[in-house]
Design an enzyme around this catalytic site. Structure first.
Site, PDB file in Angstrom:
ATOM      1  N   ALA A  14      39.677  46.336  47.006  1.00 51.66           N
ATOM      2  CA  ALA A  14      38.680  46.681  46.338  1.00 51.66           C
ATOM      3  C   ALA A  14      36.923  45.234  47.167  1.00 51.66           C
ATOM      4  CB  ALA A  14      37.582  47.553  45.121  1.00 51.66           C
ATOM      5  N   ALA A  15      38.138  44.643  47.486  1.00 51.35           N
ATOM      6  CA  ALA A  15      37.552  42.705  47.339  1.00 51.35           C
ATOM      7  C   ALA A  15      36.119  43.019  48.965  1.00 51.35           C
ATOM      8  CB  ALA A  15      37.999  41.703  48.136  1.00 51.35           C
ATOM      9  N   GLY A  16      36.054  43.501  49.586  1.00 48.05           N
ATOM     10  CA  GLY A  16      35.202  43.855  50.485  1.00 48.05           C
ATOM     11  C   GLY A  16      34.426  45.078  50.368  1.00 48.05           C
ATOM     12  N   ASP A  17      34.813  45.890  49.638  1.00 45.82           N
ATOM     13  CA  ASP A  17      33.622  46.956  49.122  1.00 45.82           C
ATOM     14  C   ASP A  17      32.485  46.698  47.990  1.00 45.82           C
ATOM     15  OD1 ASP A  17      34.312  48.870  50.632  1.00 45.82           O
ATOM     16  OD2 ASP A  17      35.924  49.504  49.491  1.00 45.82           O
TER      17      ASP A  17
END
Length: 332
Positions: free
Chosen positions: A273-276
């Protein structure tokens, strides 16, 4: 009683959000089935893995929950199925502080994702859209009608492209700031990019959008790709560079203005979920009128914290954790 929108879904009551602008996230919500594996299996091969874990995810839900946990005033517009998963999906959003008055249902299955996580923290994903594939343009336009000038619309590409395009253009015409996370990666027509205030590709997405074969590897290449995407219509491009940080290019008189925000060194457990998290944090910072350099640093810090934990929504940091993480960094 609440009025009905053109899509047949209940409209939200008028809300007062105080000093921050509303963030509307239009996108997907899934149940993620996550398993850690030592490597990817070859065709016909069976390998051992750790116990299967279930998490609520989907890029739209992830970004909505990230923004809400970081203090944003967030509404989510999307669809679950009518299966047994729907109640859990809705509950996860509400528990994170997301307003669900624009969350609807479509007959059939909810969206699901199968995620294999490698020892490095990198992952591969198999996505079944389910109800996310039935978030149509009429639904998206009805959701945008809830927004006022200055609010923010945050979109991704796990719902139909025609829905995303229609919503972006309608929001742009209303004076709403738009953020597009172009994931999963795909080619986008220029008319879509022209309605985007902030385009936030990662290294592989930036390369694909710019017509390049291999992912962006360093800041020099990120600047080159960002400038190409500005020429295609986006007002501002932010290339997410993982641990390196991010690069922002904005349209200005003469040459594009370039800003680099450094990343943070952390131990990677799961990058799901880093980009989110970055996008949710960016939306919150923009809703609070933070200066862009500070907004980028805030988003980088939130993303860095998210990769130190397993899962998607379960890995999202809250505002206090991000501020505490930034305090020693800022004193150096």
């Amino acid at each position: 009683m609440l009025a009905r929108s053109r899509s047949g879904d209940l409209q939200c009551p008028q809300a007062v959000f105080g000093f921050a602008d509303m963030i509307l996230v239009l996108g997907s919500i899934n149940l993620d089935l996550v398993q850690r594996v030592p490597r990817l299996p070859r065709p016909g091969e069976t390998i051992g893995g750790e116990d299967l874990r279930l998490f609520v995810g989907g890029k739209g839900a992830n970004q909505a929950c990230a923004a809400a946990r970081l203090g944003g005033q967030v509404r989510f517009a999307g669809k679950t199925g009518t299966d047994a998963l729907a109640l859990r999906l809705r509950a996860e959003l509400r528990d994170s502080g997301v307003d669900c008055c624009l969350l609807s249902q479509a007959d059939g299955a909810s969206g699901t994702a199968i995620i294999l996580v490698l020892p490095s923290g990198e992952n591969v994903i198999v996505l079944a859209p389910g109800a996310n594939g039935r978030v149509d343009a009429e639904f998206g336009l009805a959701a945008v009608e809830q927004l006022a000038p200055g609010d923010l619309l945050l979109c991704q590409l796990e719902i139909p492209l025609e829905t995303v395009s229609a919503a972006l253009h309608a929001a742009h015409q209303r004076g709403v700031r738009t953020i597009l996370d172009p994931a999963p990666a795909r080619n986008l027509p220029g008319e879509v990019l022209e309605a985007v205030s902030f385009l936030t590709p990662n290294q592989s997405e930036a390369a694909l959008l710019a017509g390049r074969q291999r992912p962006v590897e360093h800041m020099g290449e990120a600047e080159e790709m960002a400038k190409l995407l500005l020429q295609r219509g986006a007002a501002t491009v932010i290339v997410k560079m993982g641990a390196q940080g991010c690069l922002m290019a904005s349209k200005a008189s003469g040459q594009p203005a370039i800003t680099i925000a450094s990343g943070f060194a952390v131990e990677v457990v799961d990058s799901t979920a880093a980009g989110d998290t970055f996008n949710g944090a960016l939306a919150v910072a923009l809703s609070e009128q933070q200066p862009l350099q500070r907004a980028l640093r805030f988003a980088n810090a939130a993303a860095a914290l998210s990769v130190t934990r397993a899962g998607a929504i379960s890995a999202l940091p809250d505002r206090e954790q991000v501020e505490r993480f930034l305090t020693p960094q800022q004193s150096r």
